[in-house]
Design an enzyme around this catalytic site. Structure first.
Site, PDB file in Angstrom:
ATOM      1  N   GLU A   1      -2.590  -4.739  -3.511  1.00  0.00           N
ATOM      2  CA  GLU A   1      -2.859  -5.650  -4.624  1.00  0.00           C
ATOM      3  C   GLU A   1      -2.715  -4.918  -5.965  1.00  0.00           C
ATOM      4  OE1 GLU A   1      -4.662  -5.015  -1.949  1.00  0.00           O
ATOM      5  OE2 GLU A   1      -5.760  -6.766  -1.221  1.00  0.00           O
TER       6      GLU A   1
ATOM      7  N   CYS B   1      -9.799  -3.976  -5.054  1.00  0.00           N
ATOM      8  CA  CYS B   1      -8.829  -5.029  -5.373  1.00  0.00           C
ATOM      9  C   CYS B   1      -9.533  -6.317  -5.811  1.00  0.00           C
ATOM     10  CB  CYS B   1      -7.902  -5.244  -4.184  1.00  0.00           C
ATOM     11  SG  CYS B   1      -7.042  -3.706  -3.742  1.00  0.00           S
TER      12      CYS B   1
ATOM     13  N   HIS C   1      -3.525   0.634  -3.422  1.00  0.00           N
ATOM     14  CA  HIS C   1      -3.670  -0.500  -2.513  1.00  0.00           C
ATOM     15  C   HIS C   1      -2.590  -1.532  -2.867  1.00  0.00           C
ATOM     16  CE1 HIS C   1      -8.014  -0.004  -0.796  1.00  0.00           C
ATOM     17  NE2 HIS C   1      -7.320   1.113  -0.720  1.00  0.00           N
TER      18      HIS C   1
ATOM     19  N   CYS D   1     -10.352  -5.516  -0.599  1.00  0.00           N
ATOM     20  CA  CYS D   1     -11.548  -4.675  -0.647  1.00  0.00           C
ATOM     21  C   CYS D   1     -12.179  -4.804  -2.043  1.00  0.00           C
ATOM     22  CB  CYS D   1     -11.169  -3.217  -0.364  1.00  0.00           C
ATOM     23  SG  CYS D   1     -10.349  -2.411  -1.763  1.00  0.00           S
TER      24      CYS D   1
ATOM     25  N   ASP E   1      -8.559   4.777   3.897  1.00  0.00           N
ATOM     26  CA  ASP E   1      -8.104   3.783   2.921  1.00  0.00           C
ATOM     27  C   ASP E   1      -9.224   2.875   2.434  1.00  0.00           C
ATOM     28  OD1 ASP E   1      -5.673   2.978   1.529  1.00  0.00           O
ATOM     29  OD2 ASP E   1      -5.991   1.031   2.461  1.00  0.00           O
TER      30      ASP E   1
ATOM     31  N   ASN F   1       0.838  -1.190   0.000  1.00  0.00           N
ATOM     32  CA  ASN F   1       0.000   0.000   0.000  1.00  0.00           C
ATOM     33  C   ASN F   1       0.883   1.254   0.000  1.00  0.00           C
ATOM     34  OD1 ASN F   1      -1.686   2.232   1.132  1.00  0.00           O
ATOM     35  ND2 ASN F   1      -3.232   0.623   1.241  1.00  0.00           N
TER      36      ASN F   1
END
Lengths: 144, 144
Positions: free
Chosen positions: B52, B80, B50, B77, B140, B39
């Site tokens: 990923e 991602c 993020h 999330c 975030d 991140n």
């Protein structure tokens, strides 16, 4: 046509001029453009640089997205729909959904209002691009 | 523990050292690491960075993702998960899903296999971070 969508289409055309995929987006907050961007997969060699992602990135760390509206020339894919849902963007206006359907139900199920303007210019931009660049398009939507 | 998850945890710790959010990811293809990232919201001022997303970006334009596995220290999330579904990553291994549940059903509904290793070290990293930085964490995940 509203200025926001005109700007998103300008972004899409700019991408085409750069040799990229013609999708553009604009993020509005309280009636002002706070971010704009276009697909940069080709230009940056970045598979994540979808127009909506670039646009939201360019707006920076704005905190809450509750007063924002995202204008985008094409119905968002799952990557971009995921960003819209996760960050709580409550409304999107899309240029068209004929050349890419996306998942309207996913957006609606997460309380995102979707307004589809079905704009001829957006459809023609994508139809012509996909016809000339089918492999690149399939790469961009993960269908290789 | 498999080397891939160890590397993802290294990435998470690297982010913490940089003053960022401790989430790390690794993309594997045919048993080799082809991308890694963490991140970078704080480090780059980039709300889309993020772990990923950074990891998949760092792997570059690889074409098909059908032979890839994504290792990530935290359940993804929607941003991602959307990337995982759109690009056709068929399997993910997550460090934990206690501090962030994500949407397992969304992933399963799109044929993504999810293996949750429920690793104490990953849970502790996030629990401590969220306790010290609740506002940054809520930013975030779009919950400000």
């Amino acid at each position: 046509m509203e200025e926001s969508m005109e700007t998103a289409i300008e972004e899409a055309k700019l991408s085409l001029q750069e040799g990229g995929i013609p999708i553009g987006s604009v993020l509005m907050c309280d009636g002002k453009i706070i971010g704009r961007g276009h697909n940069r997969r080709v230009q940056n060699g970045d598979p994540l640089a979808h127009a909506e992602i670039e646009c939201i990135r360019n707006a920076g760390r704005i905190g809450s997205y509750s007063n924002t509206i995202l204008f985008t020339t094409l119905m968002p894919c799952y990557l971009c729909s995921g960003a819209i849902v996760q960050f709580g963007i409550e409304k999107i206006v899309v240029g068209e959904s004929r050349t890419f359907k996306g998942d309207l139900e996913f957006l609606k199920d997460h309380w995102v209002a979707v307004d589809d303007w079905d704009i001829d210019e957006c459809i023609e931009l994508m139809e012509e691009f996909i016809k000339k660049n089918p492999t690149l398009w399939n790469e961009d939507i993960g269908k290789l």
